[in-house]
Design a protein around this motif. Structure first.
Motif, PDB file in Angstrom:
ATOM      1  N   VAL A 421      -1.943   0.499  -3.565  1.00  0.00           N
ATOM      2  CA  VAL A 421      -0.964  -0.585  -3.369  1.00  0.00           C
ATOM      3  C   VAL A 421      -0.952  -1.497  -4.597  1.00  0.00           C
ATOM      4  CG1 VAL A 421      -0.504  -2.686  -2.029  1.00  0.00           C
ATOM      5  CG2 VAL A 421      -1.028  -0.548  -0.849  1.00  0.00           C
ATOM      6  N   LEU A 422      -2.161  -1.865  -5.072  1.00  0.00           N
ATOM      7  CA  LEU A 422      -2.224  -2.740  -6.253  1.00  0.00           C
ATOM      8  C   LEU A 422      -1.606  -2.063  -7.470  1.00  0.00           C
ATOM      9  CD1 LEU A 422      -5.677  -4.555  -6.155  1.00  0.00           C
ATOM     10  CD2 LEU A 422      -3.419  -5.428  -5.540  1.00  0.00           C
ATOM     11  N   ALA A 423      -1.884  -0.765  -7.615  1.00  0.00           N
ATOM     12  CA  ALA A 423      -1.322  -0.039  -8.766  1.00  0.00           C
ATOM     13  C   ALA A 423       0.202  -0.018  -8.686  1.00  0.00           C
ATOM     14  CB  ALA A 423      -1.887   1.381  -8.815  1.00  0.00           C
ATOM     15  N   ALA A 424       0.721   0.136  -7.462  1.00  0.00           N
ATOM     16  CA  ALA A 424       2.182   0.163  -7.297  1.00  0.00           C
ATOM     17  C   ALA A 424       2.789  -1.216  -7.589  1.00  0.00           C
ATOM     18  CB  ALA A 424       2.540   0.614  -5.880  1.00  0.00           C
ATOM     19  N   ILE A 425       2.122  -2.277  -7.114  1.00  0.00           N
ATOM     20  CA  ILE A 425       2.616  -3.638  -7.387  1.00  0.00           C
ATOM     21  C   ILE A 425       2.592  -3.895  -8.896  1.00  0.00           C
ATOM     22  CG2 ILE A 425       2.176  -6.111  -7.065  1.00  0.00           C
ATOM     23  CD1 ILE A 425       0.941  -5.435  -4.327  1.00  0.00           C
TER      24      ILE A 425
END
Ligand SMILES: *Cc1c(COP(=O)(O)O)cnc(C)c1O
Length: 476
Positions: A421-425
């Motif tokens: 999720v953090l990588a996508a954000i």
């Protein structure tokens, strides 16, 4: 296979008559539009081979997208929310308004660059800034080149390189540093044609180490400021004044590569003390090299300040011509240095210093102002809180966190898959109209707001944020 049996788009000429491509041609010219159209047709052919149907509308839409991408600058403005205030990969020092105005004028109009307006004769481009450097540092003379690495190269080449009978340069083993990838003191020394003489040990070097190493071939004693690392524990380095004394007793000049090169005592502004150029010269350094775009807060440049006779030799070195700065840089540097003449106003006018000394309360206020917009868009996947953090100065000031600051902290709602999720954000933030560059640490994303003085641009850019739902590609 459900795809059309034939790959049969309309001809390039016919496609160019499509109304949207015709108006794109009017705006950008047929050359660009045709180039993008050919790429779009090639892509469509490949997709058709993989089973897609071929469709003129898809080709036209793709052509417009390619044109837009082609027209976008790669030198993009970004938000530096990394917490490293002077970030080398993000362009280091922001220029102050007077420096920007001076650079723009220099770029737009002819300039008295190497022209003496009093005599109507040829001048020296160093004359634009030399008097200011001397006034602000106490040096007898100064010259300026493209960056500090160039300054070190020019100084070493002049004092110990080709054409010098003496080539040995004495440096402490504790200072054989690498600064950001490719600048290594031993490499530069070799390139400059000097012979490196290492003295002392990694952690301890003494006065006698320098004194004992001096021979009739010694060209220079050199000290490199420990910019990006610190050795702690059983350490001992020799004070500048002592090295200068040892050198001068033997008739050998002493050079200090100061790196960040503060022109004022930062401790007066509540920041950690960095050795100033004036202090270094007062301690007896004959030549001091430092960057223009680190703590000084100006454009990328390298300044050499010191004894008149030594600087005069550097100005005559043919390498000086290869390493010189351009007119916009010199104009911006002059305007930046002028700000130091009015120290009472420096904090408000010099953007670098204003950023570094920004009170935490102001940063918290910005964080609180933007938090709701960030929280709202991320509500389904992450929490967004305002938390204390510590920024770094960056660019070779002491590499420790020390400036109290505030950040938006983005934490995934669920630990499982949180990294994804953090990588996508992160990827979606980097795809914004003005990309946001942040720092991921300990399972959270930290957006240090030290460098955001007003919220308007950040909020406008953030309004374009679209979170990529699981399995979806980042929407650009
Ligand atoms: C940063 C630094 C350099 C290189 O300076 P640039 O301006 O990046 O070329 C050289 N020496 C020291 C000690 C530095 O801190």
């Amino acid at each position: 296979m459900s795809a059309a049996a034939r790959f049969a788009p309309s001809s390039i000429d016919a496609l160019l008559r499509d109304p949207s491509l015709a108006s794109a041609s009017a705006a950008h010219g047929a050359t660009s539009v045709t180039a993008c159209l050919r790429t779009a047709v090639d892509e469509a052919r490949t997709a058709w081979r993989d089973g897609a149907s071929s469709d003129d509308a898809v080709i036209v839409a793709r052509t417009l997208r390619l044109l837009e991408e082609r027209g976008a600058l790669r030198a993009r403005r970004v938000f530096n929310l990394t917490g490293t205030t002077l970030h080398t990969n993000l362009g280091r020092a922001p220029l102050s308004e007077p420096a920007i105005a001076a650079a723009v004028q220099a770029m737009r109009h002819p300039l008295a660059l190497e022209y003496d307006l009093d005599g109507g004769t040829r001048g020296d481009r160093d004359d634009l800034i030399e008097h200011l450097i001397c006034e602000l540092t106490g040096a007898e003379a100064a010259t300026v080149v493209n960056n500090n690495a160039a300054a070190v190269l020019l100084a070493l080449d002049t004092l110990g390189g080709a054409g010098n009978a003496k080539k040995e340069v004495i440096v402490s083993r504790g200072e054989l540093v690498e600064i950001g990838g490719s600048f290594r003191v031993p490499d530069i020394m070799r390139r400059a044609g000097c012979r490196l003489v290492e003295v002392g040990t990694t952690n301890r070097t003494h006065r006698s180490d320098y004194a004992d190493a001096i021979t009739p071939k010694t060209a220079l004693l050199m000290k490199a400021h420990a910019s990006n690392y610190r050795i702690e524990g059983f350490v001992s380095e020799v004070a500048e004044a002592t090295i200068a004394e040892v050198g001068h007793a033997a008739g050998v000049p002493f050079m200090v590569d100061l790196g960040a090169g503060a022109l004022i005592d930062l401790a007066r502004h509540g920041l950690p003390h960095e050795p100033t150029v004036r202090e270094t010269i007062e301690a007896g350094a004959d030549v001091v090299t430092f960057s223009g775009d680190k703590l000084l807060g100006g454009p990328q440049s390298g300044i050499i300040a010191g004894k008149r006779a030594l600087i005069a030799r550097m100005k005559k070195n043919p390498l000086k011509r290869c390493l010189r700065c351009d007119k916009a840089t010199l104009a911006a540097l002059e305007a930046t240095l002028m700000l130091y003449r009015e120290p009472e106003h420096l904090v408000e006018r010099l953007t670098t210093l204003r950023w570094l000394t920004r009170p935490r309360s102001r940063i918290v206020a910005v964080a609180n102002a933007v938090q709701p917009a960030f929280a709202e868009k991320l509500a389904s996947v992450a929490s967004v809180t305002v938390e204390d953090c510590l920024s770094q100065i960056g660019s070779g000031a002491q590499p420790v966190d020390l400036l109290p600051s505030a950040a938006l902290v983005i934490r995934p709602l669920r630990a499982k898959g949180g990294g994804g999720v953090l990588a996508a954000i992160d990827a979606a933030m980097r795809a914004l109209p003005i990309p946001i560059v942040s720092r991921v640490s300990k399972g959270a994303m930290w957006l240090d707001l030290r460098t955001v003085e007003e919220t308007e641009d950040l909020l406008r850019s953030w309004a374009g944020f679209v979170f990529p739902f699981p399995g979806e590609e980042v929407i650009r």
